[in-house]
Write an enzyme that holds these catalytic residues in place. Structure first.
Site, PDB file in Angstrom:
ATOM      1  N   SER A 113       0.849  -1.433   0.128  1.00  0.00           N
ATOM      2  CA  SER A 113      -0.527  -0.146  -0.128  1.00  0.00           C
ATOM      3  C   SER A 113       0.790   1.482  -0.174  1.00  0.00           C
ATOM      4  O   SER A 113       1.922   1.470  -1.041  1.00  0.00           O
ATOM      5  CB  SER A 113      -0.897  -0.258   1.181  1.00  0.00           C
ATOM      6  OG  SER A 113      -1.924   0.969   0.874  1.00  0.00           O
ATOM      7  N   HIS A 114       0.501   2.030   1.379  1.00  0.00           N
ATOM      8  CA  HIS A 114       1.566   3.328   1.040  1.00  0.00           C
ATOM      9  C   HIS A 114       2.546   2.864   1.596  1.00  0.00           C
ATOM     10  O   HIS A 114       3.369   4.398   1.866  1.00  0.00           O
ATOM     11  CB  HIS A 114       0.627   4.368   2.233  1.00  0.00           C
ATOM     12  CG  HIS A 114       0.374   3.747   3.682  1.00  0.00           C
ATOM     13  ND1 HIS A 114      -0.055   2.530   3.938  1.00  0.00           N
ATOM     14  CD2 HIS A 114       1.211   4.104   4.699  1.00  0.00           C
ATOM     15  CE1 HIS A 114      -0.476   2.513   4.878  1.00  0.00           C
ATOM     16  NE2 HIS A 114       0.836   3.249   5.606  1.00  0.00           N
ATOM     17  N   ASP A 277      -2.462   6.311  -3.412  1.00  0.00           N
ATOM     18  CA  ASP A 277      -1.159   5.319  -2.644  1.00  0.00           C
ATOM     19  C   ASP A 277      -0.974   4.879  -3.799  1.00  0.00           C
ATOM     20  O   ASP A 277      -1.199   4.214  -4.450  1.00  0.00           O
ATOM     21  CB  ASP A 277      -1.502   5.351  -1.020  1.00  0.00           C
ATOM     22  CG  ASP A 277      -2.339   4.521  -1.681  1.00  0.00           C
ATOM     23  OD1 ASP A 277      -3.391   4.322  -2.312  1.00  0.00           O
ATOM     24  OD2 ASP A 277      -2.849   3.314  -0.869  1.00  0.00           O
ATOM     25  N   ASP A 279      -1.172   1.269  -3.471  1.00  0.00           N
ATOM     26  CA  ASP A 279      -2.032   0.733  -4.532  1.00  0.00           C
ATOM     27  C   ASP A 279      -3.683   1.261  -5.328  1.00  0.00           C
ATOM     28  O   ASP A 279      -4.656   0.132  -5.378  1.00  0.00           O
ATOM     29  CB  ASP A 279      -2.519  -1.224  -3.718  1.00  0.00           C
ATOM     30  CG  ASP A 279      -2.685  -0.397  -2.186  1.00  0.00           C
ATOM     31  OD1 ASP A 279      -2.749   0.392  -1.528  1.00  0.00           O
ATOM     32  OD2 ASP A 279      -4.021  -1.082  -1.795  1.00  0.00           O
ATOM     33  N   ASP A 281      -5.688   2.983  -3.406  1.00  0.00           N
ATOM     34  CA  ASP A 281      -6.310   2.782  -2.692  1.00  0.00           C
ATOM     35  C   ASP A 281      -7.688   3.694  -1.628  1.00  0.00           C
ATOM     36  O   ASP A 281      -8.324   4.250  -1.095  1.00  0.00           O
ATOM     37  CB  ASP A 281      -7.272   1.289  -1.883  1.00  0.00           C
ATOM     38  CG  ASP A 281      -5.880   1.145  -1.169  1.00  0.00           C
ATOM     39  OD1 ASP A 281      -5.214   2.141  -0.839  1.00  0.00           O
ATOM     40  OD2 ASP A 281      -5.824  -0.025   0.041  1.00  0.00           O
ATOM     41  N   ARG A 282      -6.302   5.054  -1.579  1.00  0.00           N
ATOM     42  CA  ARG A 282      -5.906   6.251  -0.537  1.00  0.00           C
ATOM     43  C   ARG A 282      -6.697   7.516  -1.470  1.00  0.00           C
ATOM     44  O   ARG A 282      -5.593   7.496  -2.581  1.00  0.00           O
ATOM     45  CB  ARG A 282      -5.087   6.033   0.149  1.00  0.00           C
ATOM     46  CG  ARG A 282      -5.324   5.255   1.596  1.00  0.00           C
ATOM     47  CD  ARG A 282      -3.864   5.442   2.201  1.00  0.00           C
ATOM     48  NE  ARG A 282      -3.352   4.554   3.306  1.00  0.00           N
ATOM     49  CZ  ARG A 282      -3.059   4.641   4.380  1.00  0.00           C
ATOM     50  NH1 ARG A 282      -2.395   6.051   4.492  1.00  0.00           N
ATOM     51  NH2 ARG A 282      -3.138   3.008   5.103  1.00  0.00           N
ATOM     52  N   LYS A 376     -11.115   0.667   0.266  1.00  0.00           N
ATOM     53  CA  LYS A 376     -11.487   1.990  -0.984  1.00  0.00           C
ATOM     54  C   LYS A 376     -10.855   2.096  -1.659  1.00  0.00           C
ATOM     55  O   LYS A 376     -10.392   1.650  -2.177  1.00  0.00           O
ATOM     56  CB  LYS A 376     -10.792   2.598   0.756  1.00  0.00           C
ATOM     57  CG  LYS A 376      -9.503   1.941   1.149  1.00  0.00           C
ATOM     58  CD  LYS A 376      -8.276   2.627   2.264  1.00  0.00           C
ATOM     59  CE  LYS A 376      -7.085   2.707   2.162  1.00  0.00           C
ATOM     60  NZ  LYS A 376      -7.101   1.213   3.317  1.00  0.00           N
TER      61      LYS A 376
HETATM   62  C1  VG1 Z   1      -3.361   1.899   8.519  1.00  0.00           C
HETATM   63  C2  VG1 Z   1      -4.812   2.970   8.450  1.00  0.00           C
HETATM   64  C3  VG1 Z   1      -5.970   1.913   7.770  1.00  0.00           C
HETATM   65  C4  VG1 Z   1      -5.493   1.507   7.001  1.00  0.00           C
HETATM   66  C5  VG1 Z   1      -5.141   0.252   6.875  1.00  0.00           C
HETATM   67  C6  VG1 Z   1      -4.972   0.052   5.509  1.00  0.00           C
HETATM   68  O1  VG1 Z   1      -3.543   0.730   9.291  1.00  0.00           O
HETATM   69  O2  VG1 Z   1      -4.669   3.417   9.813  1.00  0.00           O
HETATM   70  O3  VG1 Z   1      -6.481   2.986   8.439  1.00  0.00           O
HETATM   71  O4  VG1 Z   1      -6.849   0.857   6.711  1.00  0.00           O
HETATM   72  O5  VG1 Z   1      -3.419   1.388   7.154  1.00  0.00           O
HETATM   73  O6  VG1 Z   1      -4.786   0.757   5.051  1.00  0.00           O
HETATM   74  P1  VG1 Z   1      -2.532   1.258  10.707  1.00  0.00           P
HETATM   75  O7  VG1 Z   1      -3.021  -0.599  11.487  1.00  0.00           O
HETATM   76  O8  VG1 Z   1      -0.966   1.278  10.504  1.00  0.00           O
HETATM   77  O9  VG1 Z   1      -3.188   2.050  11.732  1.00  0.00           O
HETATM   78  V1  VG1 Z   1      -3.586   0.577   2.939  1.00  0.00           V
HETATM   79  O10 VG1 Z   1      -4.227   1.404   1.896  1.00  0.00           O
HETATM   80  O11 VG1 Z   1      -2.502   0.656   3.738  1.00  0.00           O
HETATM   81  O12 VG1 Z   1      -3.940  -1.280   3.100  1.00  0.00           O
HETATM   82 CO    CO Z   2      -3.822   0.880   0.608  1.00  0.00          CO
END
Ligand code: VG1
Ligand code: CO
Length: 543
Positions: A113-114, A277, A279, A281-282, A376
């Protein structure tokens, strides 16, 4: 070609977190690491025999190699068919859509992801269920349990499939359908939003900047915004997905998308800016000279949802993760909608979306989405905003100011303390939990603590219970502090502190966010002893 049964042994620590298994790339590249986990997915869900899955990822370093390994594992485990994005590319929302569109048995998404990508950065893998959503906890636990008892994985020794060639391929009797990663997703967007209105707005000279951050949304944004909607070519920047995201940190927030923020706050600012981001989704959305916080963005989408054709009938309900600001709750109140509060992570929205209880969902971490898929969706949120701007013919600043005047403003910020020593972080949380029974009634920074607890959630649809989902401290003026440890990091612990204060005095609606939250920020340290436990006096990232 033969199927090999390779002896293996359990590898410790293959426990999915908030969103799949995330580790340093080099960990994933260790012999058997990926193989073990994918075999555990198949074992954990029963078997892959005769099943169809979607496969793709955000294009980060090791994405292409991992996809080939997974195809060979799937073939050897008897899977019937895999639908793969061309070049092994699929944004997370596009993968979710393909799972649903093709009624598959689920999908495997390769992404951290990010988190940054590259040989020394992060890699990740996630299993999504047939509804298109991230596996719920019961499934991730079954997968984890399977990792602990593995004795072998099955893998084909067939040659690599040409994943650049769209069309049908064969791998040891398993069908591999390589598909265009964008077209089905783009077609879905056309059914939800008023494309003619957005096209007319762009033709009228509306200026927009989309920063794909060298991650997966580049091809999607180019096709939808530039080709289908007529945004001038070049408006989408950093549009080619790169294995190391061009050295960028593909996390769309004011800190990591600084170039976009500078442009949006500069002299020649476009009317609208957005970023996505790794992937896809953000999303972050920004107006000329005004930033839209994710909690506010969710509330504005909910309040204006019926302006988009796909939501013209109105919303069934809304949902937000617990740490997310409560701006959307005020909209739900005004519209008479149910509003659900779930633990952090998109997997908790799945049952509500499947049951038709919620239409829009959101998280403070730059995530918004709806029942169109089960993830998302960054570009979806951007198109939703464009649809609203095209219909209301107002600026982002006007829309936000109107919104706050009508509903009041939930000042909200998240402070992240990254890569803290694990023992120090755990010690701090343990000490904080121990204080919970005695906190109510105490005076901190001039505010009295009204309640303090550790969030537990009982899913209203299937009754599944999730405990220890974040410490909540509420004050008598409605202000709130939430603290939890991240479940997506790969080095040390990340403490997230979420701060919120409601304001409806018309003279107090345009304050600086950090200034508006200053007493609450001080209270968080006073109560939890962040500096004392971790040695950190300031957060690494403020969003
Ligand atoms: C983080 C965010 C959460 C989100 C998750 C996955 O998790 O706070 O809101 O759903 O990332 O998003 P954490 O446990 O690090 O707080 V992504 O776009 O990284 O799949
Ligand atoms: Co993501």
């Amino acid at each position: 070609m033969t199927v090999l049964t390779a002896p293996t042994a359990p590898i410790a620590g293959q426990k999915p977190g908030t969103s799949g298994l995330r580790k340093k790339t080099r960990v994933f590249q260790q012999a058997g690491y990926l193989e073990n986990f994918v075999q555990a997915i198949f074992d954990g869900i029963g078997s892959a025999a005769g099943k169809t899955y979607v496969l793709g990822g955000d294009g980060r370093y090791f994405n292409a190699e991992a996809a080939q390994i997974i195809l060979k594992l799937a073939a050897a485990n008897g899977a019937a068919r895999i639908i793969v994005g061309q070049g092994a590319i699929l944004s997370t929302p596009a993968a979710s859509h393909l799972i649903r569109l093709n009624k598959t048995d689920g999908g495997i998404i390769l992404s951290a992801s990010h988190n940054p990508g590259g040989p020394d950065e992060d890699f990740g893998i996630k299993f999504n269920t047939p509804n298109g959503g991230p596996a719920p906890e019961a499934v991730t636990e079954a997968i984890f349990d399977a990792t602990t008892v593995l004795t072998a994985y099955r893998i084909s020794d067939a040659p690599d499939v040409d994943l650049d060639a769209i069309g049908r391929h064969d791998l040891d009797g398993m069908i591999v359908d390589v598909v265009d990663p964008v077209s089905d997703y783009a077609a879905l967007m056309e059914t939800l939003f008023d494309f003619p209105a957005i096209r007319a707005m762009f033709a009228d000279g509306f200026r927009m900047r989309f920063d794909a951050m060298c991650a997966v949304t580049g091809p999607y944004a180019r096709d939808i915004l530039e080709r289908r909607l007529g945004l001038p070519e070049g408006s989408v920047i950093n549009a080619t997905p790169l294995p190391d995201f061009g050295g960028m940190h593909p996390d769309p927030n004011p800190v990591w998308a600084k170039a976009l923020m500078d442009e949006m706050f500069g002299g020649q600012a476009p009317d609208f800016g957005a970023a996505s981001d790794g992937d896809g989704d953000r999303n972050m959305v920004v107006g000329a000279g005004i930033y839209v916080g994710p909690s506010d963005s969710l509330a504005v989408l909910a309040a204006n949802a019926t302006l988009a054709p796909g939501y013209a009938k109105g919303l069934a309900g809304v949902a937000r993760s617990m740490p997310t600001g409560a701006a959307v709750d005020r909209v739900a109140d005004a519209l008479g909608l149910r509003c659900f509060e779930t633990p952090t992570g998109w997997k908790f929205f799945g049952t509500l979306l499947d049951a038709g209880l919620a239409t829009l969902c959101g998280e403070e971490s730059f995530g918004t989405g709806s029942d169109h898929i089960r993830e998302k969706d960054g570009l979806w949120a951007v198109l939703f905003w464009l649809n609203i701007l095209a219909v209301r013919k107002q600026t982002v600043a006007e829309i936000l100011t109107d919104h706050w005047a009508r509903y009041g403003r939930n000042y909200f910020s998240r402070h992240d303390f990254e890569a803290i020593d694990n023992t120090a972080a755990d010690g701090m949380m343990t000490a904080l939990r121990a204080q919970l029974p005695t906190l109510p009634g105490t005076l901190v920074e001039g505010m009295t603590v009204a309640s303090a607890d550790d969030f537990s959630y009982v899913d209203p649809v299937d009754g599944a219970t999730s405990v220890n989902q974040g410490i909540r401290i509420r004050f008598d003026d409605g202000s709130r502090i939430v603290m939890r440890l991240s479940g997506t990091g790969t080095a040390g612990a990340t403490l997230r502190v979420y701060l919120e204060r409601f304001e409806d005095d018309p003279a107090q609606l345009a304050l600086d966010v950090q200034a508006a939250l200053a007493p609450i920020i001080r209270a968080a340290d006073a109560i939890a002893g962040i500096a004392a436990h971790t040695g950190r006096t300031a957060p690494d990232v403020i969003t």
